[in-house]
Scaffold this motif. Structure first.
Motif, PDB file in Angstrom:
ATOM      1  N   ARG A  31      39.254  -6.632 -46.308  1.00 58.58           N
ATOM      2  CA  ARG A  31      39.666  -7.319 -47.524  1.00 58.58           C
ATOM      3  C   ARG A  31      41.178  -7.261 -47.701  1.00 58.58           C
ATOM      4  NH1 ARG A  31      37.813  -5.519 -53.636  1.00 58.58           N
ATOM      5  NH2 ARG A  31      39.112  -6.989 -54.780  1.00 58.58           N
ATOM      6  N   TYR A  32      41.794  -6.140 -47.309  1.00 59.67           N
ATOM      7  CA  TYR A  32      43.244  -5.997 -47.409  1.00 59.67           C
ATOM      8  C   TYR A  32      43.837  -5.957 -46.005  1.00 59.67           C
ATOM      9  CZ  TYR A  32      42.002  -4.722 -52.167  1.00 59.67           C
ATOM     10  OH  TYR A  32      41.477  -4.737 -53.447  1.00 59.67           O
ATOM     11  N   THR A  33      44.862  -6.751 -45.800  1.00 63.11           N
ATOM     12  CA  THR A  33      45.452  -6.847 -44.469  1.00 63.11           C
ATOM     13  C   THR A  33      46.894  -6.364 -44.418  1.00 63.11           C
ATOM     14  OG1 THR A  33      46.156  -9.126 -44.889  1.00 63.11           O
ATOM     15  CG2 THR A  33      43.975  -8.811 -43.889  1.00 63.11           C
ATOM     16  N   TYR A  35      49.368  -3.715 -46.653  1.00 60.07           N
ATOM     17  CA  TYR A  35      49.518  -2.775 -47.762  1.00 60.07           C
ATOM     18  C   TYR A  35      50.913  -2.168 -47.735  1.00 60.07           C
ATOM     19  CZ  TYR A  35      48.865   1.841 -50.069  1.00 60.07           C
ATOM     20  OH  TYR A  35      48.994   2.980 -50.822  1.00 60.07           O
ATOM     21  N   VAL A  77      43.632  -0.943 -43.020  1.00 56.10           N
ATOM     22  CA  VAL A  77      44.500  -2.126 -43.073  1.00 56.10           C
ATOM     23  C   VAL A  77      45.305  -2.242 -41.781  1.00 56.10           C
ATOM     24  CG1 VAL A  77      44.685  -2.255 -45.585  1.00 56.10           C
ATOM     25  CG2 VAL A  77      46.236  -0.791 -44.319  1.00 56.10           C
ATOM     26  N   THR A 115      51.814  -9.831 -48.302  1.00 50.20           N
ATOM     27  CA  THR A 115      51.363  -8.523 -48.780  1.00 50.20           C
ATOM     28  C   THR A 115      50.248  -8.725 -49.797  1.00 50.20           C
ATOM     29  OG1 THR A 115      53.575  -7.584 -48.471  1.00 50.20           O
ATOM     30  CG2 THR A 115      52.050  -6.388 -49.927  1.00 50.20           C
ATOM     31  N   ASP A 116      49.111  -8.044 -49.587  1.00 50.34           N
ATOM     32  CA  ASP A 116      47.993  -8.247 -50.511  1.00 50.34           C
ATOM     33  C   ASP A 116      47.560  -6.977 -51.242  1.00 50.34           C
ATOM     34  OD1 ASP A 116      46.885  -7.046 -48.290  1.00 50.34           O
ATOM     35  OD2 ASP A 116      45.463  -8.654 -47.846  1.00 50.34           O
ATOM     36  N   LEU A 117      48.238  -5.857 -50.989  1.00 47.88           N
ATOM     37  CA  LEU A 117      47.951  -4.629 -51.720  1.00 47.88           C
ATOM     38  C   LEU A 117      49.241  -3.834 -51.863  1.00 47.88           C
ATOM     39  CD1 LEU A 117      45.841  -2.687 -52.999  1.00 47.88           C
ATOM     40  CD2 LEU A 117      45.604  -1.637 -50.740  1.00 47.88           C
ATOM     41  N   ALA A 184      49.399 -10.246 -54.173  1.00 46.79           N
ATOM     42  CA  ALA A 184      49.079  -8.825 -54.004  1.00 46.79           C
ATOM     43  C   ALA A 184      48.327  -8.270 -55.204  1.00 46.79           C
ATOM     44  CB  ALA A 184      50.352  -8.021 -53.785  1.00 46.79           C
ATOM     45  N   ARG A 185      47.363  -7.415 -54.919  1.00 49.51           N
ATOM     46  CA  ARG A 185      46.762  -6.580 -55.950  1.00 49.51           C
ATOM     47  C   ARG A 185      47.669  -5.371 -56.127  1.00 49.51           C
ATOM     48  NH1 ARG A 185      40.556  -4.081 -56.186  1.00 49.51           N
ATOM     49  NH2 ARG A 185      40.804  -3.057 -58.231  1.00 49.51           N
ATOM     50  N   LEU A 293      39.970   1.099 -56.263  1.00 51.83           N
ATOM     51  CA  LEU A 293      39.684  -0.029 -55.368  1.00 51.83           C
ATOM     52  C   LEU A 293      38.201  -0.216 -55.123  1.00 51.83           C
ATOM     53  CD1 LEU A 293      42.528   0.548 -52.745  1.00 51.83           C
ATOM     54  CD2 LEU A 293      42.396  -1.333 -54.415  1.00 51.83           C
TER      55      LEU A 293
END
Length: 296
Positions: A31-33, A35, A77, A115-117, A184-185, A293
């Protein structure tokens, strides 16, 4: 938070150590690639025993087993960047930190549009709370150097004012993350309870009870300020303060999650940064991030 003492000594103990985690990668780890971990020494889990220079120079005293690395490993990740650095303020999101031991580039340089996290732990140095702890040290159990310096006769508390002033800077930092990484989350961490609200443990930690109680309540105010920031900005709040009572610096080895004045830790055994999380504290931070998370 900020560390001003003994930084030159870390050059002699610099090591790149393998990361470790007790968490298994979840089924939905993909889900996260990408971080990125941002923050100060409580995010770096500053250490003199297991420093790594894999991501930052030695003056950042970044731990090879801080919570960011544990979370990255648990999530599996493929891309992880750890920008955390001892002494960082919100200014160092866009400005470098430089010392005779090296330069940490602006932390935002690690963010990208993909960036997703992002985890963020910042604010203690902006309020100058970290530096103030050492001002409280005294040989007299009746002395109150911190209260004398920071609380006026009419009850005005300069540290409380500093904490309120830092709030807008943390909000601006979150805005800056969103500008650079709009998908990003973002998880905002607080600082857990390093000082008991009911007093200290003089002379083991040479801070009088009145000053220890004051420090404990300033940490609570910092927690409350960061909770407001998370609510205002709509990011996820990682509440490490809740559940940390009974693990302050006055507790015995194996129970405390933060070290006291003596620069030595039992978790892991070796040199420590005073008034910063030990490995048990870092592990607790990692657990709370993963819980936020949805990873158990």
């Amino acid at each position: 938070m900020k560390i001003r003492h003994a930084l030159l000594a870390v050059a002699a103990v610099t090591a790149v150590l393998p990361g470790a985690t007790a968490h298994a990668a979840p089924q939905d780890a993909a889900r996260y690639t990408e971080y990125v971990a941002l923050g100060d020494s409580w995010a770096a889990d500053a250490t003199f025993t297991q420093i790594t220079t894999a991501f930052t120079p030695v003056n950042c005293v970044q731990s090879a087993r801080n919570y960011g690395k544990q979370v990255a490993q648990a999530l599996g990740v493929p891309v992880f960047r750890d920008a955390t650095c001892g002494g960082a303020t919100t200014r160092n999101m866009t400005a470098p930190q430089t010392s005779v031991l090296g330069t940490n580039a602006p932390q935002f340089d690690r963010l990208t549009p993909t960036t997703d996290l992002v985890t963020l732990e910042i604010g203690g140095n902006d309020a100058e709370l970290a530096a103030t702890v050492m001002e409280c040290v005294t040989a007299d159990p009746a002395a109150t150097p911190c209260l004398d310096a920071h609380v006026s006769a009419d009850g005005a508390d300069r540290m409380s004012q500093n904490l309120l002033a830092a709030e807008s800077r943390v909000i601006a930092t979150i805005d800056g993350i969103r500008e650079r990484s709009p998908h990003a989350r973002i998880l905002l961490l607080d600082y857990f309870q390093g000082v008991d609200l009911d007093g200290g443990c003089f002379p083991e930690i040479p801070i009088s009870d009145p000053d220890a109680i004051w420090l404990g309540h300033k940490l609570l105010e910092l927690h409350e300020m960061l909770a407001r920031v998370a609510d205002t900005t709509g990011v996820d709040f990682v509440n490490t303060y809740e559940g940390s009572a009974g693990h302050d610096a006055c507790r015995p080895v194996g129970t405390r999650w933060v070290e006291g004045l003596m620069p030595f830790s039992g978790n892991p055994v070796g040199l420590a940064v005073p008034f910063h999380p030990n490995q048990l504290g870092a592990d607790y931070q990692a657990v709370r991030v993963l819980e936020t998370l949805g990873v158990n």
